[in-house]
Scaffold this active site. Structure first.
Site, PDB file in Angstrom:
ATOM      1  N   ASN A  70      -8.888  31.781  32.016  1.00 23.11           N
ATOM      2  CA  ASN A  70     -10.175  32.320  32.481  1.00 23.11           C
ATOM      3  C   ASN A  70     -11.240  32.440  31.384  1.00 23.11           C
ATOM      4  O   ASN A  70     -12.420  32.657  31.675  1.00 23.11           O
ATOM      5  CB  ASN A  70      -9.990  33.681  33.181  1.00 23.11           C
ATOM      6  CG  ASN A  70      -9.355  33.580  34.561  1.00 23.11           C
ATOM      7  OD1 ASN A  70      -8.673  34.491  35.021  1.00 23.11           O
ATOM      8  ND2 ASN A  70      -9.574  32.450  35.255  1.00 23.11           N
ATOM      9  N   ASP A 123      -7.321  36.812  44.014  1.00 21.41           N
ATOM     10  CA  ASP A 123      -8.244  35.668  43.922  1.00 21.41           C
ATOM     11  C   ASP A 123      -9.302  35.722  45.028  1.00 21.41           C
ATOM     12  O   ASP A 123      -9.073  36.291  46.098  1.00 21.41           O
ATOM     13  CB  ASP A 123      -7.431  34.365  44.027  1.00 21.41           C
ATOM     14  CG  ASP A 123      -8.202  33.163  43.515  1.00 21.41           C
ATOM     15  OD1 ASP A 123      -9.257  33.341  42.872  1.00 21.41           O
ATOM     16  OD2 ASP A 123      -7.746  32.022  43.762  1.00 21.41           O
TER      17      ASP A 123
HETATM   18  C1  IPE Z   1      -5.944  33.046  38.923  1.00 20.24           C
HETATM   19  O1  IPE Z   1      -7.124  32.824  39.620  1.00 20.24           O
HETATM   20  C2  IPE Z   1      -6.130  34.111  37.903  1.00 20.24           C
HETATM   21  C3  IPE Z   1      -6.466  35.442  38.389  1.00 20.24           C
HETATM   22  C4  IPE Z   1      -6.500  35.852  39.623  1.00 20.24           C
HETATM   23  C5  IPE Z   1      -6.768  36.383  37.366  1.00 20.24           C
HETATM   24  P1  IPE Z   1      -8.117  31.621  39.239  1.00 20.24           P
HETATM   25  O2  IPE Z   1      -9.178  31.638  40.259  1.00 20.24           O
HETATM   26  O3  IPE Z   1      -8.517  31.761  37.827  1.00 20.24           O
HETATM   27  O4  IPE Z   1      -7.164  30.356  39.380  1.00 20.24           O
HETATM   28  P2  IPE Z   1      -7.524  28.834  39.580  1.00 20.24           P
HETATM   29  O5  IPE Z   1      -8.342  28.461  38.397  1.00 20.24           O
HETATM   30  O6  IPE Z   1      -8.288  28.732  40.858  1.00 20.24           O
HETATM   31  O7  IPE Z   1      -6.205  28.146  39.640  1.00 20.24           O
HETATM   32  C1  IPE Z   2     -10.385  36.214  41.010  1.00 18.55           C
HETATM   33  O1  IPE Z   2     -11.505  35.791  41.700  1.00 18.55           O
HETATM   34  C2  IPE Z   2     -10.731  37.118  39.837  1.00 18.55           C
HETATM   35  C3  IPE Z   2     -10.516  36.514  38.520  1.00 18.55           C
HETATM   36  C4  IPE Z   2      -9.992  35.363  38.267  1.00 18.55           C
HETATM   37  C5  IPE Z   2     -10.918  37.322  37.403  1.00 18.55           C
HETATM   38  P1  IPE Z   2     -12.277  34.470  41.274  1.00 18.55           P
HETATM   39  O2  IPE Z   2     -13.313  34.869  40.255  1.00 18.55           O
HETATM   40  O3  IPE Z   2     -11.326  33.435  40.837  1.00 18.55           O
HETATM   41  O4  IPE Z   2     -13.012  34.070  42.613  1.00 18.55           O
HETATM   42  P2  IPE Z   2     -13.106  32.609  43.231  1.00 18.55           P
HETATM   43  O5  IPE Z   2     -11.725  32.047  43.248  1.00 18.55           O
HETATM   44  O6  IPE Z   2     -14.007  31.829  42.352  1.00 18.55           O
HETATM   45  O7  IPE Z   2     -13.661  32.828  44.586  1.00 18.55           O
HETATM   46 MG    MG Z   3     -10.331  31.928  41.783  1.00 22.20          MG
END
Ligand code: IPE
Ligand code: IPE
Ligand code: MG
Length: 255
Positions: A72, A24
Site C-alpha cells: 500500500n 477492502d
Molecule cells: C488489501 O487491499 C490490503 C488491505 C485491505 C489493507 P488492497 O485494496 O490494497 O488490495 P489489492 O491491491 O486490491 O489486491
Molecule cells: C481498503 O480499501 C483500505 C486499505 C487498503 C487501506 P481500499 O482503499 O483498497 O478501497 P478500494 O479497494 O480502492 O475501493
Molecule cells: Mg482495495
C-alpha cells in the site's frame, strides 16, 4: 441430527476462534457517495469498532484486521499520509476503551517504516493492553504474508548459524513458532469485503486451512449483521448444520 431443527442452542465451541479480515472497498464506497477516497477510510473506522465489539461479545479469541499492506506504500503520498494520521488518531481515541474492555491490542508488520510518532503510539497501546485476558486484536500494518515468512526464515537461519539448532530440525512447527501470531489459534475464517476474491499477500501460512468468505459489501458498510452472516456461513460450512443468523445472535445475548 440438525440442532437447529430441534431448537438446541448453538454452542460457542462451533464459532471460529480466529477471524482475519481484509477490510477492502473504502475507496469505491467513497466514490458511491461522491466523495474522495479518504472519506471511505475515515468511515471504515466505525466498521472496525462494530467488528471488534461484536466479535468480543461472541467470545471470539482473536481477530486480525488488515489495515495496510506492504504494497500500500505505492498509493498516492496524500492517501498514505491520511491513513497514517488516521492510525494515530484512532490509537489515541480508542485504546483506553479497548483496555477497559479487557481487550489486547497488537500491531503486526514491519513497524520500522512508520514515523516515530506512530511507532510510539503503537508501543504505548501494546504496553497498556498487554496483560489483558480478553480477545486479541491484531492490526496488520505494513504487513505482508511473504514478509512474515521471510522474517521467520531469517531468525531460524540465524539460530542455525549460531549452532543453536540443526538445519535438520527445521519443520512445520518450528516455522509456525517463528511467525507473527504463533501464540494464537490458526485463522479459521477469512473475510474479504468489496467483492475481490484474492488474498493480496495477507497471512499465507496461517491461513492454510481457513474457510474463505467473500462478500460484495464495501468495508464502511460492514456491520454487526454482516459479521453474523459470515459467522453463520462458517458454522454451516464447518459442521454442515443448518443454523440461522438468529442462533449466532443468541450467543451475544447469552454472554
Ligand atoms: C488489501 O487491499 C490490503 C488491505 C485491505 C489493507 P488492497 O485494496 O490494497 O488490495 P489489492 O491491491 O486490491 O489486491
Ligand atoms: C481498503 O480499501 C483500505 C486499505 C487498503 C487501506 P481500499 O482503499 O483498497 O478501497 P478500494 O479497494 O480502492 O475501493
Ligand atoms: Mg482495495
Amino acid at each position: 441430527m440438525n440442532p437447529c431443527m430441534h431448537n438446541i442452542q448453538l454452542s460457542s465451541e462451533l464459532l471460529p476462534k480466529h477471524i482475519a479480515i481484509i477490510m477492502d472497498g473504502n475507496g469505491r464506497w467513497a466514490k458511491t457517495q461522491g466523495k474522495p477516497r479518504v472519506f471511505g477510510h475515515k468511515n471504515g473506522v466505525s466498521a472496525v469498532r462494530k467488528t471488534i465489539s461484536t466479535s468480543a461479545k461472541l467470545g471470539i479469541k482473536a481477530i486480525t484486521l488488515f489495515a495496510f499492506s506492504s504494497e500500500n506504500w505505492r498509493r498516492p503520498e496524500d492517501e498514505v499520509g491520511v491513513l497514517m494520521e488516521l492510525f494515530i488518531t484512532v490509537l489515541s481515541t480508542e485504546v483506553k476503551k479497548l483496555h477497559k474492555n479487557n481487550l489486547r491490542l497488537r500491531v503486526i508488520g514491519d513497524k520500522s517504516r512508520f514515523n516515530p510518532r506512530l511507532q510510539t503510539k503503537i508501543a504505548q497501546a501494546e504496553a497498556l493492553t498487554e496483560n489483558n485476558t480478553g480477545m486479541v486484536i491484531n492490526i496488520a500494518a505494513n504487513y505482508g504474508g511473504k514478509w512474515d515468512i521471510v522474517e521467520a526464515t531469517k531468525s531460524i537461519s540465524a539460530k542455525v548459524a549460531r549452532g543453536e539448532i540443526d538445519a535438520s530440525d527445521v519443520n512445520e512447527e518450528l516455522i509456525t513458532s517463528h511467525l507473527t501470531m504463533a501464540d494464537l489459534p490458526e485463522v479459521d475464517l477469512l473475510i474479504r469485503t468489496s467483492g475481490e476474491c484474492r488474498i493480496s499477500n495477507f497471512m499465507l501460512w496461517q491461513m492454510a486451512y481457513a474457510e474463505m468468505y467473500f462478500t460484495p459489501t464495501y468495508w464502511p458498510e460492514f456491520n454487526e449483521d454482516s459479521l453474523i452472516e459470515a459467522i453463520t456461513w462458517f458454522v454451516n460450512r464447518e459442521r454442515r448444520f443448518g443454523c440461522t443468523d438468529e442462533q449466532v445472535e443468541e450467543l451475544i445475548e447469552s454472554d
